[in-house]
Design an enzyme around this catalytic site. Structure first.
Site, PDB file in Angstrom:
ATOM      1  CG  HIS A  19      -1.900  -1.042   1.378  1.00 15.71           C
ATOM      2  ND1 HIS A  19      -2.021  -1.826   2.503  1.00 15.71           N
ATOM      3  CD2 HIS A  19      -2.859  -1.458   0.522  1.00 15.71           C
ATOM      4  CE1 HIS A  19      -3.020  -2.678   2.341  1.00 15.71           C
ATOM      5  NE2 HIS A  19      -3.542  -2.495   1.141  1.00 15.71           N
ATOM      6  CE  LYS A  43     -13.067  -7.459   2.235  1.00 11.34           C
ATOM      7  NZ  LYS A  43     -11.815  -6.911   1.704  1.00 11.34           N
ATOM      8  NE  ARG A  92      -2.425  -7.890  -4.306  1.00 16.36           N
ATOM      9  CZ  ARG A  92      -3.234  -8.223  -3.316  1.00 16.36           C
ATOM     10  NH1 ARG A  92      -2.751  -8.365  -2.111  1.00 16.36           N
ATOM     11  NH2 ARG A  92      -4.505  -8.464  -3.530  1.00 16.36           N
ATOM     12  CB  SER A 130      -4.195  -6.885   4.580  1.00 16.62           C
ATOM     13  OG  SER A 130      -3.782  -5.623   4.129  1.00 16.62           O
TER      14      SER A 130
END
Ligand code: PNS
Length: 165
Positions: A19, A43, A92, A130
Site C-alpha cells: 500500500h 468484512k 498485484r 493484508s
C-alpha cells in the site's frame, strides 16, 4: 487550476509496504492523496477503523500532501463529497483484475465523472496482502519487511491479546 485529488480506498487491515508503495507513487502524480479507510460491515476486520487510521498516519506523517480519512457507505458518494476525481487501486497480479474490473465498472456506472486508476504494485511487494500477512502473524511467523515496524508490533500485540483472551 483546480487541485487534482485522488482517493486511495481500501480496508487497510493493516497497511502494508505494498500500500505504501502505491501511496508514494501517487504523491508524484496528484496534488492531494486521501487514504480512505472503508467501514466494511460485511468484512471481519482485525483492526478497528481508528487503529487502521493511526497506523497509516504514522507511516505518512512525512508527506504533507497525504491525508487519512474514513468513509461509510458508497465510495463514489464519499469522493464527490471531498471533490476527488480519481480512485486509486493497486494491482498485484492478473488475479486481482477481475474483481477490480467489476468494482471499477460499478463505480463508473454510479459516477461517470470519477475514474479508477490502477497502479502496478512494486515488484518487491507483488506477493503481499493484508490477508496473508495476518495469517503469518497469527501463527507467530515473521512479517518484518512486509509491513512497517510499527504495524508488525501492533500485529504481534493483537494476536498475543487474542491468544490470552
Ligand atoms: O482493500 P479492499 O478490501 O480491497 O477495498 C475494497 C473497497 C473498500 C475499496 C471497496 O469494497 C469499496 O469501495 N467499498 C465501499 C462500498 C462501495 O462503494 N461499493 C461499490 C463498489 S462495488
Amino acid at each position: 487550476m483546480e487541485e487534482k485529488i485522488a482517493v486511495y480506498p481500501g480496508s487497510f487491515d493493516p497497511i502494508t509496504y505494498g500500500h505504501l508503495d502505491i501511496i508514494k507513487r501517487a504523491i508524484k502524480i496528484f496534488d492531494k492523496v486521501i487514504v480512505a479507510v472503508a467501514h466494511n460491515y460485511d468484512k471481519q476486520s482485525l483492526f478497528t477503523p481508528e487503529e487502521k487510521i493511526e497506523m497509516i498516519q504514522e507511516e505518512v506523517k512525512g508527506y504533507p500532501t497525504v491525508s487519512v480519512d474514513t468513509f461509510h457507505g458508497l465510495l463514489m458518494e464519499y469522493m464527490q463529497k471531498v471533490k476527488a476525481t480519481v480512485a486509486l487501486r493497486g494491482l498485484r497480479a492478473t488475479s486481482d483484475f477481475e474483481y477490480e474490473y467489476h468494482m471499477a465498472a460499478m463505480n463508473r456506472s454510479l459516477s461517470d465523472d470519477i475514474d479508477t486508476l490502477f497502479m502496478m504494485t512494486g515488484k518487491d511487494y507483488f506477493f503481499i496482502s493484508s490477508r496473508t500477512i495476518k495469517e503469518v502473524a497469527s501463527l507467530g511467523g515473521p512479517v518484518a519487511g512486509l509491513v512497517p515496524e510499527h504495524v508488525a508490533r501492533k500485529l504481534k500485540q493483537k494476536f498475543s491479546q487474542r491468544h490470552k483472551g
